[in-house]
Design a protein around this motif. Structure first.
Motif, PDB file in Angstrom:
ATOM      1  N   SER A 306       0.834  -1.206   0.000  1.00 35.72           N
ATOM      2  CA  SER A 306       0.000   0.000   0.000  1.00 35.72           C
ATOM      3  C   SER A 306       0.872   1.261   0.000  1.00 35.72           C
ATOM      4  O   SER A 306       1.711   1.463   0.872  1.00 35.72           O
ATOM      5  CB  SER A 306      -0.902   0.010   1.241  1.00 35.72           C
ATOM      6  OG  SER A 306      -1.336   1.332   1.518  1.00 35.72           O
ATOM      7  N   ILE A 324      -4.855  -0.749   9.152  1.00 35.65           N
ATOM      8  CA  ILE A 324      -6.027  -1.623   9.278  1.00 35.65           C
ATOM      9  C   ILE A 324      -6.915  -1.498   8.041  1.00 35.65           C
ATOM     10  O   ILE A 324      -7.473  -2.481   7.558  1.00 35.65           O
ATOM     11  CB  ILE A 324      -6.774  -1.323  10.593  1.00 35.65           C
ATOM     12  CG1 ILE A 324      -5.878  -1.781  11.763  1.00 35.65           C
ATOM     13  CG2 ILE A 324      -8.130  -2.037  10.645  1.00 35.65           C
ATOM     14  CD1 ILE A 324      -6.415  -1.476  13.140  1.00 35.65           C
ATOM     15  N   ALA A 325      -7.015  -0.299   7.485  1.00 34.14           N
ATOM     16  CA  ALA A 325      -7.800  -0.138   6.257  1.00 34.14           C
ATOM     17  C   ALA A 325      -7.150  -0.896   5.098  1.00 34.14           C
ATOM     18  O   ALA A 325      -7.836  -1.504   4.281  1.00 34.14           O
ATOM     19  CB  ALA A 325      -7.963   1.335   5.911  1.00 34.14           C
ATOM     20  N   ALA A 326      -5.812  -0.884   5.038  1.00 34.08           N
ATOM     21  CA  ALA A 326      -5.125  -1.658   3.993  1.00 34.08           C
ATOM     22  C   ALA A 326      -5.416  -3.138   4.186  1.00 34.08           C
ATOM     23  O   ALA A 326      -5.687  -3.870   3.225  1.00 34.08           O
ATOM     24  CB  ALA A 326      -3.618  -1.391   4.026  1.00 34.08           C
ATOM     25  N   GLY A 328      -8.023  -4.416   5.387  1.00 39.27           N
ATOM     26  CA  GLY A 328      -9.405  -4.663   5.012  1.00 39.27           C
ATOM     27  C   GLY A 328      -9.638  -4.765   3.523  1.00 39.27           C
ATOM     28  O   GLY A 328     -10.702  -5.198   3.080  1.00 39.27           O
ATOM     29  N   GLN A 329      -8.636  -4.358   2.729  1.00 42.56           N
ATOM     30  CA  GLN A 329      -8.785  -4.400   1.269  1.00 42.56           C
ATOM     31  C   GLN A 329      -8.441  -5.733   0.640  1.00 42.56           C
ATOM     32  O   GLN A 329      -8.620  -5.930  -0.557  1.00 42.56           O
ATOM     33  CB  GLN A 329      -7.847  -3.395   0.615  1.00 42.56           C
ATOM     34  CG  GLN A 329      -8.167  -1.966   0.873  1.00 42.56           C
ATOM     35  CD  GLN A 329      -7.140  -1.089   0.211  1.00 42.56           C
ATOM     36  OE1 GLN A 329      -7.030  -1.066  -1.002  1.00 42.56           O
ATOM     37  NE2 GLN A 329      -6.367  -0.388   1.004  1.00 42.56           N
ATOM     38  N   GLY A 331      -9.599  -8.604   0.816  1.00 43.18           N
ATOM     39  CA  GLY A 331     -10.660  -9.527   0.457  1.00 43.18           C
ATOM     40  C   GLY A 331     -10.741 -10.713   1.410  1.00 43.18           C
ATOM     41  O   GLY A 331     -11.499 -11.653   1.174  1.00 43.18           O
ATOM     42  N   VAL A 332      -9.961 -10.669   2.468  1.00 40.68           N
ATOM     43  CA  VAL A 332      -9.991 -11.740   3.473  1.00 40.68           C
ATOM     44  C   VAL A 332     -10.866 -11.263   4.632  1.00 40.68           C
ATOM     45  O   VAL A 332     -10.591 -10.226   5.230  1.00 40.68           O
ATOM     46  CB  VAL A 332      -8.566 -12.043   3.992  1.00 40.68           C
ATOM     47  CG1 VAL A 332      -8.603 -13.057   5.116  1.00 40.68           C
ATOM     48  CG2 VAL A 332      -7.679 -12.514   2.849  1.00 40.68           C
ATOM     49  N   PRO A 333     -11.927 -12.015   4.957  1.00 45.82           N
ATOM     50  CA  PRO A 333     -12.814 -11.551   6.024  1.00 45.82           C
ATOM     51  C   PRO A 333     -12.153 -11.596   7.397  1.00 45.82           C
ATOM     52  O   PRO A 333     -11.436 -12.542   7.714  1.00 45.82           O
ATOM     53  CB  PRO A 333     -13.993 -12.535   5.964  1.00 45.82           C
ATOM     54  CG  PRO A 333     -13.514 -13.708   5.194  1.00 45.82           C
ATOM     55  CD  PRO A 333     -12.366 -13.269   4.342  1.00 45.82           C
TER      56      PRO A 333
END
Lengths: 405, 405
Positions: A306, A324-326, A328-329, A331-333
């Motif tokens: 990122s 944390i936002a990175a 969240g990208q 695609g892993v829940p």
């Protein structure tokens, strides 16, 4: 010692049965070394890992076929010209490099691996190569590895090498490696090369899966700018000069051998990141607590590549929101309220709660250093993985945008 | 007019039945507008597209449920605080924003969409929000869109808006939209919001697939730094104030409506790229000749997000080696000798052959401008796709690394 030299200049031991050399042949205009030769006094088992880019240079295609045959006795490598996107002429030049090296060494051309790195889309200055190969062969020496490590560089700031030894069947066996990292020569892209040699007796059939595994854990877990090149390759040669029984998987000595190869590759991989273009910091991103290693690796890679994270690393900014936002990208829940984050072992977020300005200030101090770890725990699973990355600095932009101005 | 204002300050027409307003409520410390309201004089059909990030802000969760119900009458949006990663308090604050807006407007709380953008992990300053909502409602006006567009900005340099009209069943119908792009407020990440309103009569059931399709072709085909945020959302409201028969897919008017929504979203999306952090150039990357649009899109995205490509754009460097090598990383097979490349319609590579220094110099001149297209043709297939990107400049690094220093 800064991180570049800390990782770059490792121990570099001779490997029985191998000789190496490097010199300036005239490919580079600046007089720096540009031609490297590694030779074994007997055929060696060989394994290779190559770029996954659809666009592959001529020497990559050549060396893949040599590796597939499983035996080789030399690596010829030039820097300053990647022989990539050069069409049929490039393939012919590469074949000539192999043939001339073979002729000079008195071996068969199918025993010669070829690698090139540097400018793309220009054909090789074959006059320099033709006169250089006999010269570089004359200089082959057991202690020629340092010269070899310098002849494969492009815009790397430091040479990269590492050696280790282990005991097997009462013998001391050596593993030595050299590498080059991301350099940029107009109009080119980052290129990674690594050559590793050992006197261990190992069949190619066992060498290839080991190298694939080690590469996945080392060279494939580093990132400088997320780009993969047309010329990337890792080559591992084992000539058996140490003697003794062949090492085979599941034998007691195999673990020591695997660890030695891993140690060399891991150090070379970190040296490449430390010397990444414009890099001022090397950061290990570790993600844990997910269902599988694959999941953790996907999240770690997303963080490590990122630009928002990498600029925050440059700014020594404990920007946990970006981290944390990175994550969240990818695609892993995962469940954000279960996320915990430490930087250099200093907790910054615990189970979704930010721990306050004092913790953040401590993390900022950690980040002012040139090497640290970011650990993100996302739940209760056993899957974890690490990726080593560097920061994104003004110098990265300067190196990659400004060379014409 | 530079590219930022060229795309940012578009036409902005009132939309019958809608009013809008924006003001400073006290959330931002710098006195800039930070609270926006859009209201419809009747319930409107609604469609939404939301961030795919696992980490989602409270207002995203709230607005998703409103959109799912298919009807709304207002959008309340604050800037300066994203209400993200704020736990149960954040959800309660978001619910209170909706409830207070509903109370003020005399509508039901489940008719109120909520959006927030700005700093994350801090709870909203609810005193400012509570006193601001009645005030911003008082200022609602048919021509309040400009004020609204300014109240949703964070570190955007220009407001972003676009309007268009079309004819259907003898009536003139308006589509107007406002957006904000990637801004960075400590410790936050890029966030994109877009609100589009029309007086067309369209059922929610038809609106949602249209917005999904248009978003895929516009907002999902731009990139500034490859990061997606916790708060991204696009909302489309249709209140039917134009009167006449409802527009339905396959009816003759539907195409005009689709085109109008596309035009507004495409302009807003380009305005976001033009105003991307540190962006000095906006570049459309078009890839064609592959087997499918999906394949072409994957390759175009890989090029558009490559840091090596983006720094070359900044340096006005027609670095076709980086472009083609980036294409080769997408995992989509193609035959490099068939690749052709033009920059601003100037051919640079034709069927794998570089066209020389003169062509390169012409391409360099094109790239010195602030807007151009790069077209890469990779074969004979019908699949093509475009992604709009910006360059990676020193200012991108400065904005994202240096705000503490």
């Amino acid at each position: 010692m800064n991180m570049k030299t800390r990782y770059g200049i490792g121990p570099l031991l001779p490997v029985p049965g191998f000789t190496a050399s490097g010199l300036h042949s005239g490919i580079k205009k600046n007089g720096k070394p540009d031609l490297m030769l590694i030779a074994s006094d007997r055929p060696a088992s060989v394994a290779g890992a190559f770029t996954t880019n659809i666009v592959r240079a001529a020497p990559v295609e050549h060396s893949r076929s040599v590796v597939a045959a499983g035996s080789c006795q030399a690596i010829i490598c030039n820097s300053g010209n990647a022989n990539a996107y050069t069409g049929p002429q490039g393939a012919a030049d590469c074949a000539e490099m192999a043939a001339l090296t073979a002729l000079t060494l008195g071996i068969s051309a199918d025993q010669v691996l070829v690698a090139s790195t540097g400018v793309i889309s220009q054909t090789l200055p074959m006059n320099a190569v033709r006169s250089g190969i006999p010269k570089v062969a004359t200089e082959l020496a057991a202690d020629g590895w340092r010269a070899a490590s310098e002849a494969i560089l492009t815009t790397d700031l430091v040479a990269k090498c590492h050696s280790t030894t282990f005991q097997a069947n009462g013998r001391t066996i050596t593993v030595s490696g050299i590498a080059k990292g991301s350099g940029m020569i107009h109009p080119n892209m980052a290129t990674m090369l690594a050559f590793v040699a050992t006197d261990a007796p190992v069949a190619s059939a066992h060498l290839q899966p080991l190298l694939a595994d080690v590469t996945e854990q080392t060279f494939n877990r580093i990132t400088v700018d997320g780009d993969t090149s047309t010329n990337d390759c890792v080559l591992l040669l084992a000539n058996g000069a140490a003697g003794g029984q062949p090492l085979v998987p599941d034998a007691p000595e195999w673990n020591a051998f695997s660890c030695a190869v891993y140690e060399v590759c891991d150090n070379l991989a970190r040296a490449i990141v430390a010397d990444g273009e414009g890099a001022t910091k090397m950061v290990t991103v570790t993600v844990s607590g997910l269902a599988s290693e694959d999941d953790a690796l996907r999240v770690a890679r997303q963080i490590a590549t990122s630009n928002l994270v990498k600029t925050a690393l440059f700014g020594s900014d404990p920007n946990w929101g970006r981290l944390i936002a990175a994550a969240g990208q990818a695609g892993v829940p995962f469940d954000p309220p279960r996320a915990s984050l430490t930087i250099g072992n200093v907790p910054l977020v615990k189970h979704g709660s930010y721990l306050g300005a004092k913790a953040e200030a401590s993390c900022g101090q950690v980040m002012a250093g040139d090497e640290f770890t970011i650990e993100l725990s996302l739940g209760e699973g056993d899957g974890s993985a690490s990726v080593v990355t560097c920061d994104l600095s003004y110098d990265y932009v300067r190196i990659n945008a400004d060379y014409r101005s």
